[in-house]
Design an enzyme around this catalytic site. Sequence first.
Site, PDB file in Angstrom:
ATOM      1  N   ASP A 179      -7.975 -70.604  19.663  1.00 51.19           N
ATOM      2  CA  ASP A 179      -8.227 -69.166  19.728  1.00 51.19           C
ATOM      3  C   ASP A 179      -7.021 -68.395  19.223  1.00 51.19           C
ATOM      4  O   ASP A 179      -5.879 -68.733  19.546  1.00 51.19           O
ATOM      5  CB  ASP A 179      -8.518 -68.733  21.168  1.00 51.19           C
ATOM      6  CG  ASP A 179      -9.884 -69.193  21.653  1.00 51.19           C
ATOM      7  OD1 ASP A 179     -10.710 -69.620  20.829  1.00 51.19           O
ATOM      8  OD2 ASP A 179     -10.115 -69.104  22.869  1.00 51.19           O
ATOM      9  N   ARG A 201     -15.330 -81.180  16.903  1.00 53.70           N
ATOM     10  CA  ARG A 201     -16.010 -80.240  17.793  1.00 53.70           C
ATOM     11  C   ARG A 201     -17.446 -80.037  17.354  1.00 53.70           C
ATOM     12  O   ARG A 201     -17.727 -79.769  16.197  1.00 53.70           O
ATOM     13  CB  ARG A 201     -15.304 -78.883  17.813  1.00 53.70           C
ATOM     14  CG  ARG A 201     -16.042 -77.879  18.676  1.00 53.70           C
ATOM     15  CD  ARG A 201     -15.178 -76.730  19.065  1.00 53.70           C
ATOM     16  NE  ARG A 201     -15.933 -75.778  19.874  1.00 53.70           N
ATOM     17  CZ  ARG A 201     -15.453 -74.627  20.269  1.00 53.70           C
ATOM     18  NH1 ARG A 201     -14.227 -74.295  19.950  1.00 53.70           N
ATOM     19  NH2 ARG A 201     -16.174 -73.815  20.995  1.00 53.70           N
ATOM     20  N   ARG A 237     -15.268 -79.357  24.886  1.00 57.85           N
ATOM     21  CA  ARG A 237     -14.943 -79.429  23.464  1.00 57.85           C
ATOM     22  C   ARG A 237     -13.704 -80.263  23.216  1.00 57.85           C
ATOM     23  O   ARG A 237     -12.795 -80.294  24.040  1.00 57.85           O
ATOM     24  CB  ARG A 237     -14.792 -78.030  22.863  1.00 57.85           C
ATOM     25  CG  ARG A 237     -13.693 -77.141  23.419  1.00 57.85           C
ATOM     26  CD  ARG A 237     -14.005 -76.400  24.714  1.00 57.85           C
ATOM     27  NE  ARG A 237     -15.192 -75.584  24.671  1.00 57.85           N
ATOM     28  CZ  ARG A 237     -15.191 -74.300  24.321  1.00 57.85           C
ATOM     29  NH1 ARG A 237     -14.075 -73.688  24.052  1.00 57.85           N
ATOM     30  NH2 ARG A 237     -16.315 -73.625  24.301  1.00 57.85           N
ATOM     31  N   ASP A 252     -10.454 -76.434  21.035  1.00 59.13           N
ATOM     32  CA  ASP A 252     -10.770 -75.014  20.861  1.00 59.13           C
ATOM     33  C   ASP A 252      -9.481 -74.326  20.446  1.00 59.13           C
ATOM     34  O   ASP A 252      -8.442 -74.496  21.094  1.00 59.13           O
ATOM     35  CB  ASP A 252     -11.276 -74.432  22.195  1.00 59.13           C
ATOM     36  CG  ASP A 252     -11.638 -72.960  22.103  1.00 59.13           C
ATOM     37  OD1 ASP A 252     -12.199 -72.544  21.068  1.00 59.13           O
ATOM     38  OD2 ASP A 252     -11.369 -72.226  23.074  1.00 59.13           O
TER      39      ASP A 252
HETATM   40  P1  ATP Z   1     -13.749 -67.474  24.348  1.00 58.75           P
HETATM   41  O1  ATP Z   1     -13.664 -66.662  23.080  1.00 58.75           O
HETATM   42  O2  ATP Z   1     -14.197 -66.681  25.541  1.00 58.75           O
HETATM   43  O3  ATP Z   1     -12.479 -68.240  24.623  1.00 58.75           O
HETATM   44  P2  ATP Z   1     -14.915 -69.788  23.156  1.00 58.75           P
HETATM   45  O4  ATP Z   1     -13.552 -70.043  22.640  1.00 58.75           O
HETATM   46  O5  ATP Z   1     -15.588 -70.896  23.891  1.00 58.75           O
HETATM   47  O6  ATP Z   1     -14.927 -68.508  24.109  1.00 58.75           O
HETATM   48  P3  ATP Z   1     -16.161 -70.119  20.660  1.00 58.75           P
HETATM   49  O7  ATP Z   1     -17.524 -70.701  20.734  1.00 58.75           O
HETATM   50  O8  ATP Z   1     -15.017 -71.014  20.299  1.00 58.75           O
HETATM   51  O9  ATP Z   1     -15.867 -69.326  22.000  1.00 58.75           O
HETATM   52  O10 ATP Z   1     -16.131 -68.945  19.580  1.00 58.75           O
HETATM   53  C1  ATP Z   1     -17.152 -67.990  19.505  1.00 58.75           C
HETATM   54  C2  ATP Z   1     -16.800 -66.966  18.423  1.00 58.75           C
HETATM   55  O11 ATP Z   1     -15.689 -66.173  18.810  1.00 58.75           O
HETATM   56  C3  ATP Z   1     -16.362 -67.542  17.096  1.00 58.75           C
HETATM   57  O12 ATP Z   1     -17.467 -67.756  16.268  1.00 58.75           O
HETATM   58  C4  ATP Z   1     -15.415 -66.468  16.519  1.00 58.75           C
HETATM   59  O13 ATP Z   1     -15.965 -65.828  15.395  1.00 58.75           O
HETATM   60  C5  ATP Z   1     -15.296 -65.476  17.643  1.00 58.75           C
HETATM   61  N1  ATP Z   1     -13.958 -64.889  17.854  1.00 58.75           N
HETATM   62  C6  ATP Z   1     -13.747 -63.554  18.018  1.00 58.75           C
HETATM   63  N2  ATP Z   1     -12.458 -63.296  18.214  1.00 58.75           N
HETATM   64  C7  ATP Z   1     -11.802 -64.501  18.184  1.00 58.75           C
HETATM   65  C8  ATP Z   1     -10.442 -64.859  18.316  1.00 58.75           C
HETATM   66  N3  ATP Z   1      -9.476 -63.942  18.549  1.00 58.75           N
HETATM   67  N4  ATP Z   1     -10.121 -66.174  18.221  1.00 58.75           N
HETATM   68  C9  ATP Z   1     -11.091 -67.104  18.018  1.00 58.75           C
HETATM   69  N5  ATP Z   1     -12.412 -66.808  17.866  1.00 58.75           N
HETATM   70  C10 ATP Z   1     -12.770 -65.517  17.949  1.00 58.75           C
HETATM   71 CA    CA Z   2     -11.603 -70.141  23.922  1.00 53.81          CA
HETATM   72 CA    CA Z   3     -12.793 -70.355  20.499  1.00 52.56          CA
END
Ligand code: ATP
Ligand code: CA
Ligand code: CA
Length: 163
Positions: A95, A81, A90, A93
Site C-alpha cells: 500500500d 497474490r 494474501r 499487499d
Molecule cells: P486497504 O486499502 O483497506 O488496505 P486492501 O489493501 O486489502 O485494503 P486491495 O484489494 O489491495 O485493498 O486494493 C484495492 C484497491 O485500492 C486497489 O485496486 C487500488 O486501486 C486502491 N487504492 C487506492 N488507494 C491506494 C493506495 N494508497 N495504495 C494502494 N492501493 C490503493
Molecule cells: Ca492494505
Molecule cells: Ca492494497
Amino acid sequence: MHIAYLSAGSNLGDRRHNLKSALKRMDGAGTVRATSSLFETEPVGLRDQPWFLNLAFELATGLPAEGLLRFCQTTEVRLGRIRTFRNAPRTVDLDLLFFDDDVINEPDLTVPHPRMGQRRFVLVPLAEIAPGLRHPVSKLTIREMLQRCEDPSEVRPYDWADG
Ligand code: ATP
Ligand code: CA
Ligand code: CA
C-alpha cells in the site's frame, strides 16, 4: 525524484520470504532507502485468518504516484497474490501511504492512505523510520498519529531470523 512511504504485509505462505522478495522487487521502482523492522500483527477487519507480518519502507523513485501503484500491483501479482474477496489472506499487499506531500483523490488511488490512522500495524513500523514525517492534511506527525490511534489490535516485534 519523489519520496514515497509504503506498507507491506503478508499472511499467506512463507511470509518472511514474501516480504523479502517484495522489497527486492521494489528496487526496480527506485531505491529502498530505509526499512523498518518486522512486526507480527493481529488481523484487523476479517479476524479469522492467519496473523500478518508487516513492515514499512521508504522509496526514492522517479515514477509518478500512479506508476508506482501499478508497479506495486504488478509486484503483488508476480509474488502470487490472487484477489478473491475483500480482506482475504494474501501473499503480499503493498500500500502506498505517502507520496511526497501530495494529496491524491483518484478513483483508483487515494494518498495519503485513508485508513492508515486507524491501523497500528501500519503506524508502528512507519514510526520507526519516519517518526517526524507529517501528514500533509492533518499536519500530525506519524508519532502523533500513533499516540492518537485507538486500534487495540496487537503488533509485536518479530525477528527476521525467527521461524
Ligand atoms: P486497504 O486499502 O483497506 O488496505 P486492501 O489493501 O486489502 O485494503 P486491495 O484489494 O489491495 O485493498 O486494493 C484495492 C484497491 O485500492 C486497489 O485496486 C487500488 O486501486 C486502491 N487504492 C487506492 N488507494 C491506494 C493506495 N494508497 N495504495 C494502494 N492501493 C490503493
Ligand atoms: Ca492494505
Ligand atoms: Ca492494497
